[in-house]
Design an enzyme around this catalytic site. Structure first.
Site, PDB file in Angstrom:
ATOM      1  N   ASN A  70       1.258  -0.789  -0.150  1.00 36.97           N
ATOM      2  CA  ASN A  70       0.237  -0.222  -0.147  1.00 36.97           C
ATOM      3  C   ASN A  70       0.518   1.558   0.075  1.00 36.97           C
ATOM      4  O   ASN A  70       1.778   1.379   0.903  1.00 36.97           O
ATOM      5  CB  ASN A  70      -0.723   0.371   1.777  1.00 36.97           C
ATOM      6  CG  ASN A  70      -0.590   0.884   1.659  1.00 36.97           C
ATOM      7  OD1 ASN A  70      -0.354   2.253   2.529  1.00 36.97           O
ATOM      8  ND2 ASN A  70       0.038  -0.135   2.933  1.00 36.97           N
ATOM      9  N   ASN A 100      -3.196   7.091  16.011  1.00 41.91           N
ATOM     10  CA  ASN A 100      -1.925   6.984  14.995  1.00 41.91           C
ATOM     11  C   ASN A 100      -1.554   8.385  15.297  1.00 41.91           C
ATOM     12  O   ASN A 100      -2.355   9.204  14.617  1.00 41.91           O
ATOM     13  CB  ASN A 100      -1.888   6.062  14.474  1.00 41.91           C
ATOM     14  CG  ASN A 100      -0.582   5.878  13.435  1.00 41.91           C
ATOM     15  OD1 ASN A 100      -0.582   7.624  12.897  1.00 41.91           O
ATOM     16  ND2 ASN A 100       0.058   4.484  14.261  1.00 41.91           N
ATOM     17  N   CYS A 131       6.273   5.536   8.705  1.00 48.78           N
ATOM     18  CA  CYS A 131       5.613   5.299   7.492  1.00 48.78           C
ATOM     19  C   CYS A 131       6.305   5.889   6.113  1.00 48.78           C
ATOM     20  O   CYS A 131       7.018   6.377   6.313  1.00 48.78           O
ATOM     21  CB  CYS A 131       4.762   6.213   7.242  1.00 48.78           C
ATOM     22  SG  CYS A 131       3.318   5.696   4.918  1.00 48.78           S
TER      23      CYS A 131
HETATM   24  C1  LIG Z   1      -3.633  -0.053   4.018  1.00 50.22           C
HETATM   25  C2  LIG Z   1      -2.939   0.072   5.428  1.00 50.22           C
HETATM   26  C3  LIG Z   1      -2.558   1.476   5.837  1.00 50.22           C
HETATM   27  C4  LIG Z   1      -2.094   1.834   6.415  1.00 50.22           C
HETATM   28  N1  LIG Z   1      -1.889   2.692   7.323  1.00 50.22           N
HETATM   29  C5  LIG Z   1      -1.120   2.643   8.576  1.00 50.22           C
HETATM   30  C6  LIG Z   1      -1.515   4.033   9.200  1.00 50.22           C
HETATM   31  O1  LIG Z   1      -2.528   5.136   9.065  1.00 50.22           O
HETATM   32  N2  LIG Z   1      -0.671   4.398  10.417  1.00 50.22           N
HETATM   33  C7  LIG Z   1       0.707   3.362  11.160  1.00 50.22           C
HETATM   34  O2  LIG Z   1       1.677   3.525  11.606  1.00 50.22           O
HETATM   35  N3  LIG Z   1       0.568   1.744  10.357  1.00 50.22           N
HETATM   36  C8  LIG Z   1      -0.371   1.532   9.416  1.00 50.22           C
HETATM   37  N4  LIG Z   1      -0.177   1.018   8.671  1.00 50.22           N
HETATM   38  C9  LIG Z   1       0.647  -0.052   8.555  1.00 50.22           C
HETATM   39  C10 LIG Z   1      -0.248  -1.191   9.806  1.00 50.22           C
HETATM   40  O3  LIG Z   1      -0.752  -0.979  11.142  1.00 50.22           O
HETATM   41  C11 LIG Z   1       0.970  -2.374   9.502  1.00 50.22           C
HETATM   42  O4  LIG Z   1       1.894  -2.063  10.706  1.00 50.22           O
HETATM   43  C12 LIG Z   1       1.301  -3.319   9.241  1.00 50.22           C
HETATM   44  O5  LIG Z   1       0.293  -3.358   8.241  1.00 50.22           O
HETATM   45  C13 LIG Z   1       1.635  -4.533   9.547  1.00 50.22           C
HETATM   46  O6  LIG Z   1       0.712  -5.007   9.924  1.00 50.22           O
HETATM   47  P1  LIG Z   1      -0.464  -6.464   8.854  1.00 50.22           P
HETATM   48  O7  LIG Z   1       0.652  -7.506   8.417  1.00 50.22           O
HETATM   49  O8  LIG Z   1      -1.462  -7.478   9.788  1.00 50.22           O
HETATM   50  O9  LIG Z   1      -1.437  -5.662   7.869  1.00 50.22           O
HETATM   51  C14 LIG Z   1      -0.934  -0.083   7.764  1.00 50.22           C
HETATM   52  C15 LIG Z   1      -1.723  -0.842   6.487  1.00 50.22           C
HETATM   53  C16 LIG Z   1      -1.899  -0.999   5.794  1.00 50.22           C
HETATM   54  C17 LIG Z   1      -2.427  -2.414   4.781  1.00 50.22           C
END
Ligand SMILES: Cc1cc2nc3c(=O)[nH]c(=O)nc-3n(C[C@H](O)[C@H](O)[C@H](O)COP(=O)(O)O)c2cc1C
Length: 309
Positions: A70, A100, A131
């Protein structure tokens, strides 16, 4: 009888150890019919900034083998919307809320923290210094131990709320960053954010994502995330483990590695009720093993955790 799943993270009481990962659950409203926010340990909001941010040009997501990329670029409606619309709604649903926080400079993070400090609806803050999809802010702060230290120290001075700091795996030594974040006064660590990746479209012969690169998440990153949590357990702060958690077994692995609680992101896109399934699976596992509380699992597999904990 007290719930087997009741626990706490960095001073935040949690109904259970399963949290919605930031950016994958919005502010909870769209999922409310499927996932009542009060059934989660906590809702971590989408990354929120002082003013609304427009995010990156599309396409912003692409599926990969065992995961997704993403490059949303932290699109969000800003602090005023959070305070006027989202926090009251989340509170009306009985949710525990962790906000956050993102900013383009130290002052923006500090201003956000100060504005949220007095709000009853907020149980804690998660500073996103990791990020990979924005030019200013985000990973720029989390890539270097000293810039991370300066940011966390400045925010710490302006809030008494429990402060989690979300770390990036895209660094040489995540433990070194974590140690400086601890020295600056953080109460807990969130690990991990996404890994930098990309995809190329064979028809257009161009990168698929409008931003060229994006963040890889989902099961593909689970072993990386688990190893990070394992190593971070020695830092001496509670860890919120995340990255590729798909089912309760994954969640149990993170807890055994030393995570005090877990967050689930990408799995929710495939199975909207995944977090509730994970809660139920953990409950049953604890019962089968005759454990009275989930905290008995935390760090069970990790001698470093047991030594420092
Ligand atoms: C579409 C999307 C948007 C995300 N937006 C944020 C965000 O706004 N702030 C943040 O700290 N992490 C963001 N993340 C990261 C997730 O919170 C998480 O750390 C990461 O996706 C790993 O976990 P997962 O494999 O279970 O998705 C985002 C992840 C995805 C997939």
């Amino acid at each position: 009888m007290a719930s087997r799943l009741a626990t706490s993270l960095a001073g935040i009481p949690l109904r259970n150890p399963v949290l919605a990962a930031s950016g994958t659950f919005g502010y909870g409203r769209e999922y409310a019919g499927l996932v009542p926010p009060a059934c989660l340990g906590a809702v971590i909001t989408k990354g929120t900034s002082l003013e609304p941010w427009p995010g990156n040009p599309p396409p912003r997501t692409v599926e990969t083998v065992a995961g997704m990329l993403n490059a949303i670029g932290l699109e969000n409606p800003g602090l005023a919307h959070l305070v006027e619309e989202d926090l009251p709604w989340l509170q009306s649903q009985g949710a525990t809320v962790i906000v956050n926080v993102v900013g383009r400079c130290v002052d923006e993070y500090v201003e956000m923290a100060a504005a949220l400090d007095r709000r009853r609806e907020v149980a804690g803050l998660e500073l996103n210094i990791s990020c990979p999809n924005v030019d200013k802010g985000g990973m720029a702060f989390g890539s270097h131990p000293e810039t991370a230290y300066a940011l966390v120290r400045a925010v710490r001075r302006r809030t008494r709320l429990p402060l989690l700091v979300k770390l990036s795996p895209n660094v040489t030594d995540i433990v070194r960053v974590a140690e400086r974040v601890r020295d600056a006064g953080a109460d807990g660590l969130s690990a991990i954010n996404t890994l930098v990746g990309m995809a190329i479209d064979l028809d257009s012969r161009r990168p698929v994502l409008g931003n060229v690169t994006g963040g890889l998440s989902g099961p593909a990153i689970k072993p990386v995330a688990l190893a990070a949590v394992w190593r971070l357990a020695a830092v001496g702060l509670p860890v919120l483990g995340m990255g590729g958690i798909w089912d309760w077994r994954d969640a149990a692995e993170f807890l055994m590695a030393g995570a005090a609680a877990v967050a689930v992101g990408t799995a929710t896109f495939a199975r909207p009720r995944a977090m509730l399934e994970i809660v139920a699976g953990l409950e049953e596992y604890l019962e089968c093993r005759g454990l009275k509380n989930v905290s008995e699992l935390v760090g069970e597999a990790n001698p470093t955790f047991r030594a420092s904990g």
